[in-house]
Design an enzyme around this catalytic site. Sequence first.
Site, PDB file in Angstrom:
ATOM      1  N   SER B 136      34.041  56.812 -41.712  1.00  0.00           N
ATOM      2  CA  SER B 136      33.755  58.137 -41.153  1.00  0.00           C
ATOM      3  C   SER B 136      32.523  58.070 -40.259  1.00  0.00           C
ATOM      4  CB  SER B 136      33.503  59.133 -42.275  1.00  0.00           C
ATOM      5  OG  SER B 136      32.968  60.340 -41.750  1.00  0.00           O
ATOM      6  N   TYR B 149      28.348  61.359 -49.545  1.00  0.00           N
ATOM      7  CA  TYR B 149      29.592  60.903 -48.911  1.00  0.00           C
ATOM      8  C   TYR B 149      29.265  59.932 -47.780  1.00  0.00           C
ATOM      9  CZ  TYR B 149      33.804  61.428 -45.944  1.00  0.00           C
ATOM     10  OH  TYR B 149      34.919  61.210 -45.177  1.00  0.00           O
TER      11      TYR B 149
END
Lengths: 441, 244
Positions: B136, B149
């Site tokens: 990501s 995250y």
Amino acid sequence: MLLSNWNNYPRIEAKLEDLRTEGQALQMLEMNRYCIPRGLGRSYGDCSMNRFVISTPKFCRFISMDSNRGILECEAGASLEHILRVIIPRGWFLPVTPGTSHVTLGGAIASDVHGKNHHLHGAFGSHVLDLRLLTPRGDILNCSRDKDHDIFEAVCGGMGLLGLILSARIRLVPLESVFIRQKTLPAKDLDELMGFFQEYQAGTYSVAWMDCLQKGKKLGRGLFMLGEHCRAGEAPHAELLPPATGGARLPFTPPCRALTNPGIKAFNSLYYTLNSRRKGRSVTDLKSFFYPLDGLRDWNQLYGPQGFLQYQFVLPRCSSGAGLQKILQHIHSFGLHPYLAVLKLLGPGQGPLSFPMPGYTLALDFPIRAGLFSLLNTLDRVVLNLGGRIYLAKDARMQKDMLWQGYPRIKEFLNLKKRLDPENKLSSLQSRRLGICQNPY
Amino acid sequence: MSKPVLILGAGSDIARALGHELAAAGHDLYLAGRHPEELEKDARDLQLRYSINARGMFFDALDFDSHQTFYESLEPGPYGLVLAFGLLGEEDQARKTRKHWEKIIHTNYTGCISILTIAANHLEQAGEGFILGISSVAGDRGRKANYVYGSAKAGLSTFLSGLRNRLHSKGVRVITVKPGFVRTRMTRDMDLPARLTASPEQAARDIFKAIIKQKEIVYTRWMWRWIMLVIKCIPERVFKRMSI
């Protein structure tokens, strides 16, 4: 998000939730007080609109295909475009297809769509073998002509109000070639145009384009188009490949209406003249024959941000001739011209809310502008007095009586609605406007 | 079977769209995830549409002990692996409960290391194939909105980079995908800027192109490479005061 269907009218604030699995479907029905399923939004009006919408295009898996017998089963969100991509290479075609391939299987059933072959082969529902319906009470019914046939019939054309169609099995027709033999016949007026439908009743696909800007002697002049599938050896040899997907897009969204009266008038005359001269036979591919407008993916934007209305009605065969004349005259007296007009002869219909009946149907695309609604109200009276009715998938504005008098089997439908959905959980803006559901917005 | 690809987290929106791309190119597929009954339906769908072989199967990224057996049960062994599972989690909760941040770290990092290590050893032996990991842009720089995250994704990106370095000479390609905003179930409650947001189908096309064109690191949509370049260049002194 701001939601509207293909004609950009009406537009409302709505919440769309993507359906992916059967399990989710039940949850969505339980969680929301009122909702309505919606496929690719190709209807012209408010039938699949509500504050909460179950959006089905992601619920689109193929479940089974019998390539020997031509039977296909898919989840309801599968689009006809995707279906064609799979079935054409295997030598099969859809038994009925509307003028765009961008509709879902569930939508095609719920609107009981028809195609250019309706006079011979009926509407889409006639080719559905069975379907699985999730009722608002949480039961899954497997219905067909043999089992729960009353529900089955009413779901075809039932506008998603009786339950959520989860999946369906449809019967396909064999296809030998990806070409269509087309014949175009110019008609100088309405009588001649209707005469062609009469004369070529045995032809598989027939439809007529009408130039609605003509008056007097030329009233209802148009082009009659006839099509037959080419046999294997008849057309240029080509592999059975599905029509190319995609299609051009407008480079930008026009801030105002791009189509104008003089523009359309010029186009119509040119189109008519060119096709009259060229008249006769030609061979064309499936996409240009069935889905000419899919080539421009966002043609609806040409009508500008205020949107447009499609007015599609059917008149019983006996009153069609006089009725169509009358309607065209009303249009002229109001001075509001439709930009596209398509005439088609229909055969008998099926379900209680299914649109077709034996007679002529005319679909008219009008840009929304002052006076249009009162013109359409006037046309409504003509249609109703002649025993005709309006296509629910194309309706954004008619009054209750058009439904209650135009669809004589409405009571049957309401009884089923009461049985399957007593709380009116499934309701759309249209169903409330027409008095099918009385609950608040 | 022709060059089968294993998709882990095959129920995710990006993975489902990528499944179509891979199947259309003729790859057979193993679709693995926590809902095998749904994946079995997806497999059936792909088989019908593209005339390939596909199977749905159970895989739990957090059950590290099962990974070896799972991978070795695949017969024939995969030619390629797509790692598509992930958990965004909730930063608020991660600050309060250990269980939650552990789950984020184990899903996005530890679980990946576990299965990728096993796959890497097999592919190294085979001497061909690819490993594609969906990381990501959040791993490119820690932000207050999702740094648990983000740090796990940073770890995954670094791991993939090392793996690429190790396997390059062995004929196995390693591809790191860094999606920016994608309209998926993971982000359905977020208000995403349309211009920067990809649909799962768009992201899948970018990812598939990366496989074909032998790329190393792909951003999807493309502009995220430049956005992140700028964001990475901001001095920490300034960045700590920012809210982006």
